[in-house]
Design a protein around this motif. Structure first.
Motif, PDB file in Angstrom:
ATOM      1  N   ASP A 129      -9.341   3.976  -2.634  1.00 57.28           N
ATOM      2  CA  ASP A 129      -9.573   4.554  -3.971  1.00 57.28           C
ATOM      3  C   ASP A 129     -10.686   3.860  -4.734  1.00 57.28           C
ATOM      4  OD1 ASP A 129      -8.729   6.699  -5.519  1.00 57.28           O
ATOM      5  OD2 ASP A 129      -7.510   5.432  -6.825  1.00 57.28           O
ATOM      6  N   GLN A 130     -11.323   2.853  -4.147  1.00 65.76           N
ATOM      7  CA  GLN A 130     -12.392   2.106  -4.814  1.00 65.76           C
ATOM      8  C   GLN A 130     -13.659   2.165  -3.971  1.00 65.76           C
ATOM      9  OE1 GLN A 130     -10.715  -1.805  -5.336  1.00 65.76           O
ATOM     10  NE2 GLN A 130      -9.074  -1.067  -6.645  1.00 65.76           N
TER      11      GLN A 130
ATOM     12  N   PRO B 264       1.984   3.882 -11.046  1.00 66.25           N
ATOM     13  CA  PRO B 264       1.407   3.053  -9.975  1.00 66.25           C
ATOM     14  C   PRO B 264       2.494   2.480  -9.080  1.00 66.25           C
ATOM     15  CG  PRO B 264       1.511   1.799 -11.997  1.00 66.25           C
ATOM     16  CD  PRO B 264       1.987   3.182 -12.347  1.00 66.25           C
TER      17      PRO B 264
ATOM     18  N   MET C 182       0.861  -4.137  -8.510  1.00 65.56           N
ATOM     19  CA  MET C 182      -0.417  -4.821  -8.720  1.00 65.56           C
ATOM     20  C   MET C 182      -0.307  -6.276  -8.264  1.00 65.56           C
ATOM     21  SD  MET C 182       0.067  -4.973 -12.861  1.00 65.56           S
ATOM     22  CE  MET C 182      -1.625  -5.404 -13.199  1.00 65.56           C
TER      23      MET C 182
ATOM     24  N   ASP D 196      -5.315   1.344  -2.298  1.00 62.01           N
ATOM     25  CA  ASP D 196      -6.169   0.855  -3.385  1.00 62.01           C
ATOM     26  C   ASP D 196      -7.617   0.724  -2.921  1.00 62.01           C
ATOM     27  OD1 ASP D 196      -3.998   0.710  -5.052  1.00 62.01           O
ATOM     28  OD2 ASP D 196      -3.902  -1.476  -5.115  1.00 62.01           O
TER      29      ASP D 196
ATOM     30  N   ASN E  61      -4.761   8.709  -2.081  1.00 63.91           N
ATOM     31  CA  ASN E  61      -4.969   7.369  -1.514  1.00 63.91           C
ATOM     32  C   ASN E  61      -3.681   6.766  -0.956  1.00 63.91           C
ATOM     33  OD1 ASN E  61      -4.123   7.010  -4.341  1.00 63.91           O
ATOM     34  ND2 ASN E  61      -4.538   4.847  -4.020  1.00 63.91           N
TER      35      ASN E  61
ATOM     36  N   LYS F 155      -6.399  -4.931 -11.972  1.00 64.38           N
ATOM     37  CA  LYS F 155      -5.828  -3.739 -12.601  1.00 64.38           C
ATOM     38  C   LYS F 155      -5.352  -4.093 -14.003  1.00 64.38           C
ATOM     39  CE  LYS F 155      -3.930  -1.446  -8.471  1.00 64.38           C
ATOM     40  NZ  LYS F 155      -2.691  -0.875  -7.873  1.00 64.38           N
TER      41      LYS F 155
END
Length: 336
Positions: free
Chosen positions: A332-333, A229, A232, A329, A112, A280
């Motif tokens: 990836d969702q 990561p 966030m 992100d 991603n 997150k």
């Protein structure tokens, strides 16, 4: 011989006669030869180049925090984080799942994030630019604002030709000299482009496996750490005393974007200051993070971790790095 009374075809509007550029280019050729660059490749790369005022104009009007021009991150992001880009990234992830798994196993960089860069740089190869790269970087070197940088990129263009890595006519890209689907500068191509499809050639123009592998290689060599990561989004309490978290160390690289970061503070300390995560879970309390509020206090805020710096290495702009990360992100969702 041209027939009489037939007017000569005028040059393209971006071609101007600039004697100073011609003198500079001749000086460059002599200096490049003295630096050990191949004379034939110098001639092939620079022959017939003209100054491009359009390139210099674009260089002075960059719409992000790496330049003096100020704009809003919210506007920048809304023009880039759209449903089409997200969906095309998800489709490419599905089509190349095995290759992305192989790249992550080797570099530690997840699909991603690679797709976030790929999507932001060229919309997955749709927009790669049609500027002549040697002409662009030569014009920028001559202009002088970043002469050392773009002289280096012209040298790298010559080296690409000398090594037979690309034809002269293939050196097309953005006004800033970025080439191919990952938009590598010539020096980045030499340093980071890799063969991802096994044909023995690093083709960042037409080979999707090579593009993905090259982006992963770039990030890995610029500090991306496996399994960690990028950062966030967080809610910052209204009573946060920002002077207490201000970074007192003046950055010596990526200066303007890094001036927007707080000092490094552990996640446990950020929790104690009242920050609230959005979407997150918190990482481990000892994870170090900096606070970035690209549009200022009271606007969307982000805690960024070590891997965020690898994104800044790709393009020194908080606007860019945050957009890459947020696109990654979103890709990836798939349920959203």
């Amino acid at each position: 011989m041209r027939a009489q009374n037939v007017p000569a075809v005028p040059p393209p509007p971006d071609v101007v006669v600039n004697p100073g550029f011609s003198v500079w280019l001749a000086d460059y050729a002599r200096a490049a030869k003295a630096r050990g660059l191949d004379p034939a490749a110098i001639a092939t790369t620079t022959g017939g180049l003209s100054y491009s005022p359009r390139v210099v104009e674009l260089d002075r009007a960059q719409p992000d925090d790496s330049n003096r021009t100020q704009s809003q991150f919210s506007d920048y992001l809304s023009r880039r984080l759209d449903g089409s880009r997200i969906n095309r990234g998800r489709a490419l992830h599905e089509d190349m799942a095995a290759k992305f798994a192989e790249i992550e196993a080797r570099t530690g960089v997840p699909a991603n994030i690679i797709l976030g860069i790929w999507g932001m740089e060229s919309s997955y190869g749709v927009n790669t630019g049609n500027f002549d790269v040697p002409r662009a970087v030569a014009s920028l070197a001559y202009d002088g604002r970043r002469r050392e940088l773009f002289t280096k990129e012209l040298d790298a263009s010559v080296a690409i030709i000398a090594k037979g890595l690309a034809r002269r006519d293939e050196l097309k890209g953005s006004w800033a000299g970025a080439m191919g689907q990952p938009q590598f500068l010539p020096s980045s191509y030499l340093a980071y482009a890799v063969d991802g499809d096994g044909d023995g050639h690093a083709d960042i123009w037409d080979s999707k496996p090579d593009v993905a592998a090259s982006i992963g290689n770039y990030l890995a060599k610029n500090g991306w750490r496996r399994g960690q990561p990028w950062g966030m989004r967080v809610v910052v309490p209204g009573n946060l005393e920002r002077w207490r978290v201000r970074n007192l160390v003046q950055p010596d690289q990526c200066v303007r974007p890094m001036q927007r970061h707080s000092r490094w503070i552990s996640v446990g300390e950020w929790k104690a200051l009242g920050l609230i995560p959005m979407g997150k879970p918190w990482p481990a309390d000892d994870t170090l993070a900096t606070l970035v509020e690209p549009d200022g206090p009271g606007t969307p805020a982000y805690l960024t971790f070590g891997n965020y710096r690898a994104l800044l290495a790709y393009n020194c702009s908080n606007f860019y790095a945050l957009s890459v990360a947020l696109l990654g992100d979103a890709i990836d969702q798939p349920g959203n």
